[in-house]
Design a protein around this motif. Structure first.
Motif, mmCIF file in Angstrom:
data_model
loop_
_atom_site.group_PDB
_atom_site.id
_atom_site.type_symbol
_atom_site.label_atom_id
_atom_site.label_comp_id
_atom_site.label_asym_id
_atom_site.label_seq_id
_atom_site.Cartn_x
_atom_site.Cartn_y
_atom_site.Cartn_z
ATOM 1 N N LEU A 80 0.874 -1.169 0.000
ATOM 2 C CA LEU A 80 0.000 0.000 0.000
ATOM 3 C C LEU A 80 0.916 1.225 0.000
ATOM 4 C CD1 LEU A 80 -2.622 -1.133 2.672
ATOM 5 C CD2 LEU A 80 -2.624 -1.512 0.196
ATOM 6 N N ILE A 81 0.948 1.930 -1.110
ATOM 7 C CA ILE A 81 1.902 3.019 -1.305
ATOM 8 C C ILE A 81 1.162 4.329 -1.459
ATOM 9 C CG2 ILE A 81 3.809 3.881 -2.714
ATOM 10 C CD1 ILE A 81 4.263 1.035 -3.689
ATOM 11 N N TYR A 82 1.576 5.303 -0.657
ATOM 12 C CA TYR A 82 1.016 6.653 -0.774
ATOM 13 C C TYR A 82 2.167 7.636 -0.913
ATOM 14 C CZ TYR A 82 -1.531 10.937 0.297
ATOM 15 O OH TYR A 82 -2.080 12.198 0.239
ATOM 16 N N ARG A 83 2.241 8.260 -2.089
ATOM 17 C CA ARG A 83 3.300 9.227 -2.374
ATOM 18 C C ARG A 83 4.681 8.658 -2.055
ATOM 19 N NH1 ARG A 83 0.732 15.105 -0.461
ATOM 20 N NH2 ARG A 83 -1.011 15.071 -1.941
ATOM 21 N N GLU A 84 4.941 7.484 -2.594
ATOM 22 C CA GLU A 84 6.215 6.786 -2.481
ATOM 23 C C GLU A 84 6.534 6.350 -1.052
ATOM 24 O OE1 GLU A 84 9.222 9.206 -4.232
ATOM 25 O OE2 GLU A 84 8.322 9.166 -6.235
ATOM 26 N N ARG A 85 5.537 6.326 -0.196
ATOM 27 C CA ARG A 85 5.740 5.880 1.191
ATOM 28 C C ARG A 85 4.894 4.628 1.430
ATOM 29 N NH1 ARG A 85 3.026 7.314 6.119
ATOM 30 N NH2 ARG A 85 1.835 8.880 4.973
ATOM 31 N N ILE A 86 5.522 3.559 1.913
ATOM 32 C CA ILE A 86 4.808 2.316 2.213
ATOM 33 C C ILE A 86 4.042 2.498 3.517
ATOM 34 C CG2 ILE A 86 4.984 -0.167 2.563
ATOM 35 C CD1 ILE A 86 5.968 0.696 -0.169
ATOM 36 N N VAL A 87 2.728 2.389 3.458
ATOM 37 C CA VAL A 87 1.917 2.526 4.670
ATOM 38 C C VAL A 87 1.433 1.173 5.177
ATOM 39 C CG1 VAL A 87 1.196 4.861 4.100
ATOM 40 C CG2 VAL A 87 -0.230 2.938 3.376
ATOM 41 N N GLY A 88 1.499 0.146 4.321
ATOM 42 C CA GLY A 88 1.033 -1.167 4.755
ATOM 43 C C GLY A 88 1.110 -2.187 3.640
ATOM 44 N N VAL A 89 0.506 -3.342 3.884
ATOM 45 C CA VAL A 89 0.510 -4.459 2.943
ATOM 46 C C VAL A 89 -0.841 -5.157 3.018
ATOM 47 C CG1 VAL A 89 1.508 -6.727 2.449
ATOM 48 C CG2 VAL A 89 3.009 -4.822 3.071
ATOM 49 N N VAL A 90 -1.370 -5.572 1.872
ATOM 50 C CA VAL A 90 -2.588 -6.397 1.810
ATOM 51 C C VAL A 90 -2.211 -7.778 1.295
ATOM 52 C CG1 VAL A 90 -4.746 -6.761 0.573
ATOM 53 C CG2 VAL A 90 -4.257 -4.531 1.569
ATOM 54 N N GLN A 91 -2.727 -8.804 1.979
ATOM 55 C CA GLN A 91 -2.524 -10.191 1.551
ATOM 56 C C GLN A 91 -3.868 -10.843 1.275
ATOM 57 O OE1 GLN A 91 1.440 -11.683 3.932
ATOM 58 N NE2 GLN A 91 -0.497 -11.802 5.017
ATOM 59 N N CYS A 92 -3.996 -11.503 0.145
ATOM 60 C CA CYS A 92 -5.157 -12.333 -0.160
ATOM 61 C C CYS A 92 -4.677 -13.777 -0.265
ATOM 62 C CB CYS A 92 -5.830 -11.899 -1.455
ATOM 63 S SG CYS A 92 -6.679 -10.306 -1.318
ATOM 64 N N ILE A 93 -5.396 -14.696 0.388
ATOM 65 C CA ILE A 93 -4.890 -16.060 0.556
ATOM 66 C C ILE A 93 -5.926 -17.062 0.066
ATOM 67 C CG2 ILE A 93 -4.072 -17.744 2.262
ATOM 68 C CD1 ILE A 93 -3.314 -15.286 4.009
ATOM 69 N N ASN A 94 -5.490 -17.982 -0.779
ATOM 70 C CA ASN A 94 -6.265 -19.140 -1.248
ATOM 71 C C ASN A 94 -7.540 -18.754 -1.999
ATOM 72 O OD1 ASN A 94 -4.307 -20.592 0.067
ATOM 73 N ND2 ASN A 94 -5.619 -21.273 1.743
ATOM 74 N N LYS A 95 -7.620 -19.206 -3.245
ATOM 75 C CA LYS A 95 -8.818 -19.024 -4.044
ATOM 76 C C LYS A 95 -9.965 -19.862 -3.475
ATOM 77 C CE LYS A 95 -8.465 -16.585 -7.988
ATOM 78 N NZ LYS A 95 -9.474 -15.614 -8.463
ATOM 79 N N VAL A 96 -11.155 -19.290 -3.468
ATOM 80 C CA VAL A 96 -12.333 -20.054 -3.059
ATOM 81 C C VAL A 96 -12.543 -21.189 -4.063
ATOM 82 C CG1 VAL A 96 -14.832 -19.985 -2.740
ATOM 83 C CG2 VAL A 96 -13.418 -18.082 -1.941
ATOM 84 N N GLY A 97 -12.692 -22.407 -3.573
ATOM 85 C CA GLY A 97 -12.901 -23.567 -4.450
ATOM 86 C C GLY A 97 -11.625 -24.126 -5.019
ATOM 87 N N GLY A 98 -10.487 -23.676 -4.554
ATOM 88 C CA GLY A 98 -9.214 -24.171 -5.051
ATOM 89 C C GLY A 98 -8.698 -23.320 -6.193
#
Length: 453
Positions: free
Chosen positions: A143-161
């Motif tokens: 998560l980047i705002y004006r070249e500054r990292i403010v955080g990270v988002v993770q998405c894990i495992n597709k529904v149904g494989g």
């Protein structure tokens, strides 16, 4: 091939384009959703819900960079978790800078697509161990705002494989860009609200403190008294008060207190309020000024402990019937006594340390046998003589004496106003870096007078 019949490639392209359009609609929907709220926790939940739905993910987590100076600075904090076993991933679980996939993404500012998480050396299995949930595939986006990292988002495992695709990564990156802006806006809004609350609280505190200061100068036989206090912040640590001993109105016993707490602002104002309360309550019992200050010092020392704070105090008692002044100097600068008849100044000094340092210190009492008619006694705080002009020069006590001498023919109120006007002319608009307090006592014709002891 008959007209209107599409090839398999064309059909696939159309389906791919439809998915892209659907993902763009989800991005726009996220923008709308987060714009409807400026509450940070609500914005974070909406970001995660929208991301899971857009990518068909079983679970998702959002980690924010700890920007608070201190030992945890730069670490990633699990702030929101959704999906199976998320209740076992407590908010506040931390990753060190560079730790795991999320730490790598935050350090590099690059998104990552892992078809098989356990096959990647960057993957940290500790979270799976904590939650009992098995990560198969993963998307991780900074998560980047004006070249500054403010955080990270993770998405894990597709529904149904299945596995996440490059298109999913593109969609997640678009969502991440929207999310970064939403997070920063919500934080700024929260900070603005906190500042408004702080400003309101400070206004209330300033109003309360101003209520502690004397409303009117006392009517004393043979003396004219005036005082003023100007905090450099909304609240200050300077103190002045007029105190009458209970049951001693006929004798005219009257006390003036001027004090200065170390520092200024709300903490100093609270200590000032404590000193005021201790002094006023102690006056309900008999005792000399020295005994009063000694008792107040003992109480303050017990309260202040090892805080490193203290207060200087000058307590003066006018005794018109006896024709004398009694005073205690607890680490405060000497009062200035000016005799217009001789044109000379006398400093009312004496031995004594500030209050709140040594509980058993016994304060000595000093006596001045009366004031000649027209004499001016000034009790101030160092915010006056330590004030600086535009060139950095201090106002100093020489200028204070000159201002008192020029104004000595007036009443106590006009003398105090003249000193402050001279101070203002000297500083020429430079901000005060300390509180300014001044009490002026002028002896009127008819006051008893003998030579100073």
């Amino acid at each position: 091939m008959t007209q209107g019949t599409s090839t398999p490639d064309a059909a696939g392209d159309a389906a791919h384009l439809a998915r892209k359009l659907d993902n763009l609609r989800r991005c726009f929907a996220l923008s709308r959703l987060v714009a409807e709220s400026l509450d940070l926790s609500e914005v974070l939940e909406r970001i995660m819900t929208t991301s899971r739905q857009a990518l068909g993910a079983e679970a998702a987590s959002l980690l924010l960079v700890d920007e608070t100076p201190g030992p945890g600075f730069g670490e990633l904090i699990f702030t929101v978790a959704q999906g199976p076993a998320c209740d076992r991933l407590q908010s506040g679980f931390r990753l060190a800078p560079g730790e795991g996939v999320a730490g790598w993404v935050a350090a590099r500012g690059e998104a990552v697509l892992l078809p098989d998480a356990y096959a990647d050396s960057r993957f940290n299995r500790a979270v799976d161990t904590v939650t009992g949930y098995r990560t198969r595939s993963m998307l991780c986006v900074p998560l980047i705002y004006r070249e500054r990292i403010v955080g990270v988002v993770q998405c894990i495992n597709k529904v149904g494989g299945g596995e996440f695709t490059p298109d999913d990564l593109e969609t997640c990156s678009l969502l991440g860009a929207q999310a970064a802006v939403a997070i920063v806006n919500a934080r700024l809004h929260g900070e603005a609200l906190a500042k408004q609350r702080m400003d309101f609280d400070m206004e209330v505190a300033a109003s309360v403190q101003q209520g502690f200061w004397p409303k009117d100068a006392p009517a004393l036989s043979g003396f004219d008294v005036a005082g003023v206090s100007l905090p450099c912040d909304a609240t200050g640590g300077d103190y002045y008060d007029y105190l009458m001993r209970p049951g001693c109105v006929r004798e005219g016993l009257f006390l003036v207190a001027v004090g200065d707490v170390t520092g200024h602002g709300i903490q100093a104002a609270l200590l000032m309020a404590s000193v005021r309360a201790f002094l006023r309550s102690r006056l309900l019992s008999p005792g000399s000024p020295g005994e009063i200050v000694s008792d107040v010092n003992r109480l303050l020392t017990e309260d202040m402990g090892t805080s490193g704070r203290f207060i200087t105090l000058f307590l003066l008692e006018l005794c018109p019937a006896a024709g004398e002044l009694r005073y205690v100097r607890a680490g405060h600068d000497p009062a200035l006594l000016y005799n217009p008849a001789s044109g000379e100044f006398q400093e009312l000094g004496g031995r004594g340390i500030p209050l709140g340092i040594e509980a058993d210190w016994r304060y000595e009492e000093n006596v001045v046998q009366g004031l000649p008619p027209g004499a001016v006694l000034a009790l101030g705080t160092d915010g006056i003589w330590e004030a600086r002009g535009q060139e950095g020069e201090m106002y100093g006590k020489t200028r204070l004496r000159q201002a008192l001498r020029r104004a000595a023919a007036g009443d106590a109120g006009s003398i105090a106003r003249a000193v402050l006007a001279d101070l203002s002319a000297f500083t020429q608009g430079e901000p005060n870096h300390d509180d300014v307090t001044l009490v002026v006592i002028k002896a009127l014709p008819g006051a008893k007078h003998t030579e100073a002891a």
